[in-house]
Structure formats: structure tokens, C-alpha cells
Scaffold this active site. Structure first.
Site, PDB file in Angstrom:
ATOM      1  N   LYS A   1       3.865   9.481   8.647  1.00 39.72           N
ATOM      2  CA  LYS A   1       3.203   8.863   9.554  1.00 39.72           C
ATOM      3  C   LYS A   1       3.774   9.384  11.112  1.00 39.72           C
ATOM      4  CE  LYS A   1      -0.009   5.015   7.680  1.00 39.72           C
ATOM      5  NZ  LYS A   1       0.273   4.655   6.618  1.00 39.72           N
TER       6      LYS A   1
ATOM      7  N   ASP B   1       8.931   2.640   0.695  1.00 31.79           N
ATOM      8  CA  ASP B   1       8.225   3.334   1.810  1.00 31.79           C
ATOM      9  C   ASP B   1       7.928   3.143   3.026  1.00 31.79           C
ATOM     10  OD1 ASP B   1       5.242   4.490   2.468  1.00 31.79           O
ATOM     11  OD2 ASP B   1       4.643   3.926   0.866  1.00 31.79           O
TER      12      ASP B   1
ATOM     13  N   TYR C   1       1.154  -1.296  -0.561  1.00 31.96           N
ATOM     14  CA  TYR C   1       0.639  -0.284   0.277  1.00 31.96           C
ATOM     15  C   TYR C   1       1.027   1.950  -0.179  1.00 31.96           C
ATOM     16  CZ  TYR C   1      -3.833   3.146   0.985  1.00 31.96           C
ATOM     17  OH  TYR C   1      -4.734   4.606   1.221  1.00 31.96           O
TER      18      TYR C   1
HETATM   19  C1  PLP Z   1      -0.097   4.956   5.614  1.00 31.49           C
HETATM   20  C2  PLP Z   1       0.618   4.843   4.478  1.00 31.49           C
HETATM   21  C3  PLP Z   1       1.013   5.436   2.636  1.00 31.49           C
HETATM   22  C4  PLP Z   1      -0.499   6.348   2.970  1.00 31.49           C
HETATM   23  O1  PLP Z   1      -0.053   7.908   4.409  1.00 31.49           O
HETATM   24  P1  PLP Z   1      -1.222   9.031   3.932  1.00 31.49           P
HETATM   25  O2  PLP Z   1      -0.774  10.131   4.868  1.00 31.49           O
HETATM   26  O3  PLP Z   1      -2.415   8.000   4.822  1.00 31.49           O
HETATM   27  O4  PLP Z   1      -1.585   9.769   2.434  1.00 31.49           O
HETATM   28  C5  PLP Z   1       1.613   5.125   2.484  1.00 31.49           C
HETATM   29  N1  PLP Z   1       2.675   4.215   2.321  1.00 31.49           N
HETATM   30  C6  PLP Z   1       2.318   3.381   3.703  1.00 31.49           C
HETATM   31  C7  PLP Z   1       3.406   2.261   3.989  1.00 31.49           C
HETATM   32  C8  PLP Z   1       1.786   3.649   4.650  1.00 31.49           C
HETATM   33  O5  PLP Z   1       1.413   2.719   5.515  1.00 31.49           O
END
Ligand code: PLP
Length: 424
Positions: free
Chosen positions: A264, A235, A143
Site C-alpha cells: 500500500k 503484516d 487478512y
Molecule cells: C491489502 C492487504 C494485503 C494484500 O495486499 P494486496 O496488495 O491487495 O495484495 C495483505 N495484508 C493486509 C493487512 C492488507 O491490508
């Protein structure tokens, strides 16, 4: 337990918010989401006044829990009262970038944005601009936020958008492989290596999992991208400053990616994202280079102060020891419960991430598809509601990670393990 206020608020929300929420996963809990009144250390209090041990922790950002230390609170309040923002640069942006560059070896420069999604959008654009190539490789079940290039489903045969509203021609530029499958990604590079701008990978699948990398998997990705002139993009929106402490998951696994996306934790509870990497690549971003990137709120002073003070606090206190220790206790306790009550399930996680996946054969999942075959209905409709009744707030669907914070205690862990024992 009376949850009538949550039910009534959800009913009202359905009139003005599509699906009653502002982010899809929040509507996953059956039969309606819990509306929150406030946080309290490692717990949340809902709109009806019920208190739960909170393992959602904002979906990952709240490393320190709900009661942030005085240093974070006063920095946020000062910034908010002095601004709150200017559209012109401030010193705190430099300080935050310096902190990240100091602790994450692959990062020399940082571009701050406002969400993890924005970070991965910009990282993909940068990788394409830098390499002059169009294709990106992602993991099935990975994701990377709500963005056009990665909302795809498919396999080696081809990909298609996983949502209406995305032209199929966009998805043609995204290739998918199963996580942890070295043969599949090697084959993909043999076929398309010269067209691949980047491999975009969560070092640990934490949105459909938790799935850890097998020994040697990230080394294979590093070698393949090096050999074919593609970039390796980690990521680390979830894992950054959570797994592997201040050096992030890349430090834990000893891998040096070309680019890293953050989000985050680095905003201390405020909206944030960032792209980091070595100077030569990062300076392709405008205005140093030609790959356009901009944002009204980027580097927001309140967010920067909250993020920097949070990370500084973590660096100067026993935050990672505490959360990792409780994470280990949770996983150990849950392993006992699972072997006793549901040996077909799998306890997964590392550091301060934990989860029980309702697998059907006791085999720890190796990729997103394995996780997808879990007994989701039992988790959603039977198990999670029972945990809620016992005062334990778990992730909102079966696939997302759960997070230990600095505010959690050994008592929270014991209470949670006992609730799992009852509910399983
Ligand atoms: C949460 C998340 C995203 C997206 O971040 P948002 O602040 O919700 O747009 C992208 N990559 C990973 C791995 C995530 O856990």
C-alpha cells in the site's frame, strides 16, 4: 444524483470481467459500483461527473490523497519516460530500502515485490524455510491477501480453506486463533509450539474491523514466538507508514517483529509489496540463501520512485500530524453522532484510520467475529447508499477501514460528520 453512466459501465463490465470487477470488494456496493473518472485532492469524480469526499483512498495507499506533490509527479514521469523498467537493478531500489531500514527499527534488509499478497506469500515461505517448520498461525478475521496459506476459516478444532480451489491439505498447516485472546494462543503454542514456523498478524485488524490490540497482546505473541523458536511476522501492509508514522505500528506499540510485510503506502499509489527483517533471516532468500523468491516487476523503478518520494515528502512535511489530527476530529465527531443517534454502534480507529461499526450492543469489537456480527445489511443497503447520495464515499463494505489523506480538510471532516448525523 444521476449515476447512470456507472450503471451502464457496470453492465458492460459484467460481459468481460467476472463479477464486473478486478478485485472482489469493488463489487460490494449496492446496487452497482461507482466507476471513477478521476481523483481531485480528497475527492473523487465519478463517471457521471458527481464529486464525493473520498475515504476509500485507493484502499489505503494514497497517504497524500489524489493530487500528489510535484516531487512525486516529476519522479514518476522521469522514470516512466526513461524506461519504464529493465529487469536489471537500479539505484532507486537501494534508496527506498535504505529509507525503510532507517525508519523501521526491526528492518535491516528489504525484498521488494509487487503486492501485499506477494509479500505475505514470500514471508510465509521464508519463515518456513528459515525454521524448517510448516505451520503458521493467523488470526480469525485477519487478512493477508489472496493467498493459499491464509485463506482459511476455522478455530482451535481445525481449519479448512475459505475458498474453493485450495486443497484442504494446505489449510492443515494453518492454525487460527481469535485476535486479542491470550489464552487461546498460549494453548495453541502448548499443543503445537514445536511445529509452528510463524505467527502472522496484522498489528491492528484493519480489514475486518478496525480492531486495536489489547494492552499486552502483542507482547504475549512476542514472548510465545521467542520461547518456541517461531518467527513473529507483522503484516503491516495497511498500517505500515500510516499508523505510528514513519516507525509504523510496531513503533507505536514498541514491538520488534522478526519479519514485516509492507505494501500500500510504500508504493506511492503504484503496485507494491515488500518483506523486511533482520539480515540473518532475510539472507535466507535467494540468491543469498535457498528460499526461492523472484519477480519480473519487483523493485519496479516507477514504483520505487513514487514510493520513495511519497515517504520522503511525508518525512519532511506535517503529513502525519495532519492526517492523525483529522482522524481524531472525525472519530470525536462520530462519537457524538453515534451516542445521539445509534448508541449501539461503535466508533473505531486510530491515527488516520476510522470507521463506525454497526455493532448491536455498543461494545467495541475485540476480534474479527465481533465485527462479523455487525448489522451488515443495514450498512450495505440503507446507510452506505444514503451517504453516497450526500456526496460521501465510504469503504465498499462494512469491514474495511476508511483512510484520511493529507489532501483532506477540516471542511471534509465536518461535511462527513453531518452526513453521518443525517443518515444514521
Ligand atoms: C491489502 C492487504 C494485503 C494484500 O495486499 P494486496 O496488495 O491487495 O495484495 C495483505 N495484508 C493486509 C493487512 C492488507 O491490508
Amino acid at each position: 444524483m444521476n449515476r447512470d453512466t456507472s450503471r451502464d459501465l457496470y453492465d458492460r463490465a459484467l460481459g468481460v470481467l467476472p463479477g464486473g470487477v478486478n478485485s472482489s470488494v469493488r463489487a460490494a456496493p449496492q446496487p452497482y459500483p461507482t466507476f471513477v473518472r478521476k481523483g481531485d485532492a480528497g475527492r473523487v469524480v465519478d463517471a457521471d461527473g458527481n464529486k464525493y469526499v473520498d475515504w476509500v483512498m485507493g484502499l489505503g495507499p494514497l497517504l497524500l490523497g489524489h493530487d500528489v506533490p510535484e516531487s512525486v509527479q516529476s519522479a514518476v514521469q522521469r522514470r516512466a519516460s526513461e524506461g519504464p523498467m529493465y529487469g536489471m537493478p537500479t539505484e532507486v531500489e537501494i534508496e527506498h530500502a535504505e529509507f525503510i531500514a532507517r525508519h523501521v527499527p526491526s528492518v535491516e534488509m528489504v525484498r521488494f515485490v509487487n503486492s501485499g499478497t506477494e509479500a505475505t506469500v514470500s514471508a510465509v515461505r521464508l519463515a518456513r524455510g528459515y525454521t524448517g517448520r510448516d505451520k503458521v498461525v493467523v488470526m480469525e478475521g485477519g487478512y493477508h491477501g489472496a493467498q493459499e496459506s491464509t485463506l482459511v476459516e476455522g478455530d482451535a478444532e481445525g481449519t479448512s480453506p475459505s475458498s474453493p480451489g485450495i486443497p484442504p491439505s494446505f489449510a492443515e498447516h494453518t492454525l487460527t486463533v481469535p485476535f486479542n485472546d491470550e489464552a487461546a494462543v498460549t494453548e495453541l503454542f502448548e499443543a503445537h509450539g514445536d511445529d509452528i514456523a510463524a505467527v502472522l498478524v496484522e498489528p491492528i485488524l484493519a480489514n475486518k474491523g478496525i480492531v486495536e490490540p489489547r494492552e499486552g497482546y502483542h507482547e504475549t505473541l512476542r514472548d510465545l514466538t521467542d520461547d518456541h523458536g517461531a518467527l513473529l511476522v507483522f503484516d503491516e501492509v495497511i498500517t505500515g507508514f500510516r499508523v505510528g508514522g514513519l516507525s509504523c505500528a510496531q513503533g507505536k506499540y514498541g514491538i520488534t517483529p522478526d519479519l514485516t510485510t509492507f505494501g500500500k503506502v510504500i508504493g506511492g499509489g503504484f503496485p507494491v509489496g515488500a518483506i523486511g527483517g533482520r539480515t540473518e533471516v532475510m539472507e535466507e532468500f535467494t540468491p543469498a540463501g535457498d528460499v526461492f523468491q523472484a519477480g519480473t516487476f519487483s523493485g519496479h523503478p516507477v514504483t520505487m520512485a513514487a514510493g520513495l518520494e511519497t515517504l520522503t515528502y511525508a518525512a519532511e512535511n506535517d503529513v502525519y500530524e495532519h492526517v492523525n489530527d483529522l482522524g481524531e476530529r472525525l472519530r470525536d465527531g462520530l462519537r457524538d453522532v453515534v451516542s445521539e443517534r445509534a448508541p449501539e454502534y461503535s466508533v473505531v480507529g486510530t491515527d488516520s484510520l476510522f470507521k463506525v461499526v454497526f455493532t448491536r450492543d455498543g461494545e467495541a469489537p475485540r476480534n474479527g467475529s465481533d465485527v462479523g456480527r455487525a448489522n451488515v445489511q443495514r450498512w450495505n443497503r440503507v446507510f452506505r447508499p444514503q451517504m453516497l447520495d450526500r456526496g460521501i464515499m465510504l469503504s465498499q463494505n462494512q469491514f474495511e477501514s476508511q483512510f484520511v489523506s493529507y489532501a483532506h480538510t477540516a471542511a471534509d471532516v465536518e461535511e462527513t460528520v453531518e452526513a453521518y448525523r443525517d443518515a444514521l
